[in-house]
Design a protein around this motif. Structure first.
Motif, PDB file in Angstrom:
ATOM      1  N   ALA A  34       8.324  -9.886  17.945  1.00 27.03           N
ATOM      2  CA  ALA A  34       6.899  -9.935  18.281  1.00 27.03           C
ATOM      3  C   ALA A  34       6.150  -8.711  17.795  1.00 27.03           C
ATOM      4  CB  ALA A  34       6.748 -10.071  19.792  1.00 27.03           C
ATOM      5  N   ARG A  35       6.809  -7.843  17.018  1.00 23.41           N
ATOM      6  CA  ARG A  35       6.170  -6.622  16.557  1.00 23.41           C
ATOM      7  C   ARG A  35       4.985  -6.953  15.641  1.00 23.41           C
ATOM      8  NH1 ARG A  35      10.600  -3.972  14.504  1.00 23.41           N
ATOM      9  NH2 ARG A  35      11.140  -3.310  16.596  1.00 23.41           N
ATOM     10  N   PRO A  36       3.868  -6.249  15.763  1.00 21.04           N
ATOM     11  CA  PRO A  36       2.703  -6.539  14.921  1.00 21.04           C
ATOM     12  C   PRO A  36       2.969  -6.214  13.464  1.00 21.04           C
ATOM     13  CG  PRO A  36       2.365  -4.522  16.171  1.00 21.04           C
ATOM     14  CD  PRO A  36       3.609  -5.154  16.718  1.00 21.04           C
ATOM     15  N   PRO A  37       2.143  -6.765  12.553  1.00 16.67           N
ATOM     16  CA  PRO A  37       2.370  -6.549  11.123  1.00 16.67           C
ATOM     17  C   PRO A  37       2.353  -5.068  10.757  1.00 16.67           C
ATOM     18  CG  PRO A  37       0.782  -8.301  11.477  1.00 16.67           C
ATOM     19  CD  PRO A  37       1.028  -7.673  12.814  1.00 16.67           C
ATOM     20  N   LEU A  38       3.261  -4.704   9.871  1.00 14.45           N
ATOM     21  CA  LEU A  38       3.316  -3.342   9.351  1.00 14.45           C
ATOM     22  C   LEU A  38       2.580  -3.308   8.021  1.00 14.45           C
ATOM     23  CD1 LEU A  38       4.595  -0.512   9.780  1.00 14.45           C
ATOM     24  CD2 LEU A  38       6.520  -1.309   8.402  1.00 14.45           C
ATOM     25  N   THR A  39       1.632  -2.388   7.897  1.00 17.09           N
ATOM     26  CA  THR A  39       0.831  -2.301   6.682  1.00 17.09           C
ATOM     27  C   THR A  39       0.770  -0.851   6.203  1.00 17.09           C
ATOM     28  OG1 THR A  39      -1.204  -1.997   7.959  1.00 17.09           O
ATOM     29  CG2 THR A  39      -0.601  -4.271   7.367  1.00 17.09           C
ATOM     30  N   GLY A  40       0.075  -0.645   5.100  1.00 23.38           N
ATOM     31  CA  GLY A  40      -0.184   0.706   4.616  1.00 23.38           C
ATOM     32  C   GLY A  40       1.031   1.386   4.037  1.00 23.38           C
ATOM     33  N   GLU A  41       1.077   2.705   4.211  1.00 17.62           N
ATOM     34  CA  GLU A  41       2.101   3.513   3.558  1.00 17.62           C
ATOM     35  C   GLU A  41       3.507   3.136   4.002  1.00 17.62           C
ATOM     36  OE1 GLU A  41       3.114   8.227   2.629  1.00 17.62           O
ATOM     37  OE2 GLU A  41       1.795   7.708   4.311  1.00 17.62           O
ATOM     38  N   ARG A  42       3.700   2.863   5.277  1.00 21.61           N
ATOM     39  CA  ARG A  42       5.042   2.515   5.749  1.00 21.61           C
ATOM     40  C   ARG A  42       5.544   1.255   5.068  1.00 21.61           C
ATOM     41  NH1 ARG A  42       5.691   4.566  11.869  1.00 21.61           N
ATOM     42  NH2 ARG A  42       3.815   5.837  11.961  1.00 21.61           N
ATOM     43  N   ALA A  43       4.684   0.251   4.988  1.00 23.91           N
ATOM     44  CA  ALA A  43       5.069  -0.992   4.327  1.00 23.91           C
ATOM     45  C   ALA A  43       5.390  -0.746   2.860  1.00 23.91           C
ATOM     46  CB  ALA A  43       3.957  -2.024   4.467  1.00 23.91           C
ATOM     47  N   ASP A  44       4.600   0.088   2.204  1.00 21.68           N
ATOM     48  CA  ASP A  44       4.820   0.379   0.791  1.00 21.68           C
ATOM     49  C   ASP A  44       6.149   1.094   0.572  1.00 21.68           C
ATOM     50  OD1 ASP A  44       2.405  -0.775   0.154  1.00 21.68           O
ATOM     51  OD2 ASP A  44       1.326   1.140  -0.034  1.00 21.68           O
ATOM     52  N   LEU A  45       6.437   2.089   1.397  1.00 19.30           N
ATOM     53  CA  LEU A  45       7.683   2.834   1.253  1.00 19.30           C
ATOM     54  C   LEU A  45       8.897   1.941   1.520  1.00 19.30           C
ATOM     55  CD1 LEU A  45       6.615   6.168   2.985  1.00 19.30           C
ATOM     56  CD2 LEU A  45       7.242   5.901   0.571  1.00 19.30           C
ATOM     57  N   LEU A  46       8.821   1.135   2.571  1.00 18.68           N
ATOM     58  CA  LEU A  46       9.937   0.249   2.887  1.00 18.68           C
ATOM     59  C   LEU A  46      10.134  -0.807   1.804  1.00 18.68           C
ATOM     60  CD1 LEU A  46       9.473  -0.249   6.733  1.00 18.68           C
ATOM     61  CD2 LEU A  46      11.292   1.028   5.565  1.00 18.68           C
ATOM     62  N   ALA A  47       9.040  -1.327   1.257  1.00 19.63           N
ATOM     63  CA  ALA A  47       9.150  -2.312   0.188  1.00 19.63           C
ATOM     64  C   ALA A  47       9.795  -1.705  -1.049  1.00 19.63           C
ATOM     65  CB  ALA A  47       7.767  -2.882  -0.154  1.00 19.63           C
ATOM     66  N   ASN A  48       9.431  -0.459  -1.360  1.00 19.42           N
ATOM     67  CA  ASN A  48      10.009   0.216  -2.515  1.00 19.42           C
ATOM     68  C   ASN A  48      11.503   0.440  -2.319  1.00 19.42           C
ATOM     69  OD1 ASN A  48      10.638   2.292  -4.540  1.00 19.42           O
ATOM     70  ND2 ASN A  48       8.416   2.420  -4.802  1.00 19.42           N
ATOM     71  N   LEU A  49      11.893   0.871  -1.122  1.00 18.93           N
ATOM     72  CA  LEU A  49      13.306   1.084  -0.833  1.00 18.93           C
ATOM     73  C   LEU A  49      14.072  -0.239  -0.882  1.00 18.93           C
ATOM     74  CD1 LEU A  49      15.659   2.865  -0.009  1.00 18.93           C
ATOM     75  CD2 LEU A  49      14.859   2.711   2.373  1.00 18.93           C
ATOM     76  N   ALA A  50      13.502  -1.291  -0.311  1.00 14.97           N
ATOM     77  CA  ALA A  50      14.158  -2.597  -0.330  1.00 14.97           C
ATOM     78  C   ALA A  50      14.357  -3.103  -1.752  1.00 14.97           C
ATOM     79  CB  ALA A  50      13.339  -3.602   0.477  1.00 14.97           C
ATOM     80  N   ARG A  51      13.406  -2.808  -2.610  1.00 17.82           N
ATOM     81  CA  ARG A  51      13.516  -3.216  -4.010  1.00 17.82           C
ATOM     82  C   ARG A  51      14.695  -2.514  -4.680  1.00 17.82           C
ATOM     83  NH1 ARG A  51      10.154  -5.611  -7.763  1.00 17.82           N
ATOM     84  NH2 ARG A  51      10.185  -4.797  -9.894  1.00 17.82           N
ATOM     85  N   ARG A  52      14.889  -1.225  -4.412  1.00 14.61           N
ATOM     86  CA  ARG A  52      16.031  -0.505  -4.980  1.00 14.61           C
ATOM     87  C   ARG A  52      17.346  -1.075  -4.435  1.00 14.61           C
ATOM     88  NH1 ARG A  52      12.797   0.123  -8.439  1.00 14.61           N
ATOM     89  NH2 ARG A  52      10.847   0.491  -7.349  1.00 14.61           N
ATOM     90  N   ARG A  53      17.375  -1.374  -3.134  1.00 20.18           N
ATOM     91  CA  ARG A  53      18.587  -1.960  -2.562  1.00 20.18           C
ATOM     92  C   ARG A  53      18.907  -3.296  -3.234  1.00 20.18           C
ATOM     93  NH1 ARG A  53      16.052  -1.888   2.462  1.00 20.18           N
ATOM     94  NH2 ARG A  53      16.169   0.080   3.639  1.00 20.18           N
ATOM     95  N   ALA A  54      17.875  -4.094  -3.496  1.00 25.91           N
ATOM     96  CA  ALA A  54      18.083  -5.404  -4.112  1.00 25.91           C
ATOM     97  C   ALA A  54      18.706  -5.267  -5.497  1.00 25.91           C
ATOM     98  CB  ALA A  54      16.758  -6.162  -4.190  1.00 25.91           C
ATOM     99  N   PHE A  55      18.260  -4.275  -6.260  1.00 25.27           N
ATOM    100  CA  PHE A  55      18.862  -4.038  -7.565  1.00 25.27           C
ATOM    101  C   PHE A  55      20.335  -3.687  -7.422  1.00 25.27           C
ATOM    102  CE2 PHE A  55      14.597  -3.532  -9.528  1.00 25.27           C
ATOM    103  CZ  PHE A  55      14.823  -4.239 -10.700  1.00 25.27           C
ATOM    104  N   LEU A  56      20.671  -2.825  -6.462  1.00 27.22           N
ATOM    105  CA  LEU A  56      22.063  -2.433  -6.276  1.00 27.22           C
ATOM    106  C   LEU A  56      22.903  -3.636  -5.854  1.00 27.22           C
ATOM    107  CD1 LEU A  56      24.151  -0.201  -6.289  1.00 27.22           C
ATOM    108  CD2 LEU A  56      23.498   0.350  -3.930  1.00 27.22           C
TER     109      LEU A  56
END
Length: 203
Positions: A34-56
């Motif tokens: 039920a956590r509210p949507p995460l936006t802004g810098e936190r979302a951007d940083l997590l998305a970038n990290l997730a993208r690197r994990r996906a490549f690995l």
């Protein structure tokens, strides 16, 4: 050359706090919260990290335990060992976010021994198990980052030759470090996989 079937560039990572709690690095979803949507810098940083994990993660698809544990270059690095190391590293740095330098307790000899062990599968460990742990650590990271009070919150770094004496890192700096380190190991993994069977992540 072997062709890997999924495009890792489509994995951009979580964009909401709900996703951050349940998203796997390859885009898989779990039970929503039920956590509210995460936006802004936190979302951007997590998305970038997730993208690197996906490549690995992409570099080990369709491999068995023997292939993933095989040394394919003069280096001692293996694909399974890299995935294990990245998960261990990420878990420890998020412990640092929570408890500070105590996350890195131990003398230098013990740290160096542990560091070497992190790059190898222990007896009984499998690639599937390491990948499960990799995903579990990712969900933990995303949950902690979603809940931390401020990305500027900083803690003193432990004493080590590679850290500036007296320096502190914020949550933001930890995430940037994890992004860089994961990307660094993606390059290692790409070379190891191409040396194994010709398959490449990057083109």
């Amino acid at each position: 050359m072997t062709t890997m079937s999924t495009d890792p560039t489509t994995a951009t990572g979580p964009t909401t706090a709900t996703d951050a709690t349940t998203a796997a690095p390859d885009g898989g979803q779990g039970v929503a919260t039920a956590r509210p949507p995460l936006t802004g810098e936190r979302a951007d940083l997590l998305a970038n990290l997730a993208r690197r994990r996906a490549f690995l993660r992409f570099t080990v698809q369709n491999l068995d335990d023997e292939q993933a544990s095989r040394r394919t270059t003069v280096s001692e690095l293996t694909l399974a060992g890299l995935v294990k190391h990245v998960a261990v590293m990420e878990y420890q740095w998020l412990d640092f976010v929570l408890v500070g330098a105590a996350a890195f307790d131990g003398d230098m000899t013990a740290r160096e021994q542990k560091f070497r062990e992190d790059f190898q599968l222990s007896p009984g460990e499998t690639l599937a198990g390491v990948l499960d742990r990799f995903d579990e650590v990712a969900r933990r990271t995303e949950r902690i980052v979603a809940e931390v009070a401020d990305l500027d919150d900083a803690r003193p770094l432990p004493a080590a030759p590679w850290f500036e004496p007296g320096a502190s890192w914020s949550v933001r700096q930890v995430l940037l470090h994890l992004i860089a380190e994961t990307a660094h190991h993606c390059g290692h993994a790409d070379i190891l996989r191409e040396s194994l069977d010709g398959a490449r992540t990057m083109g």
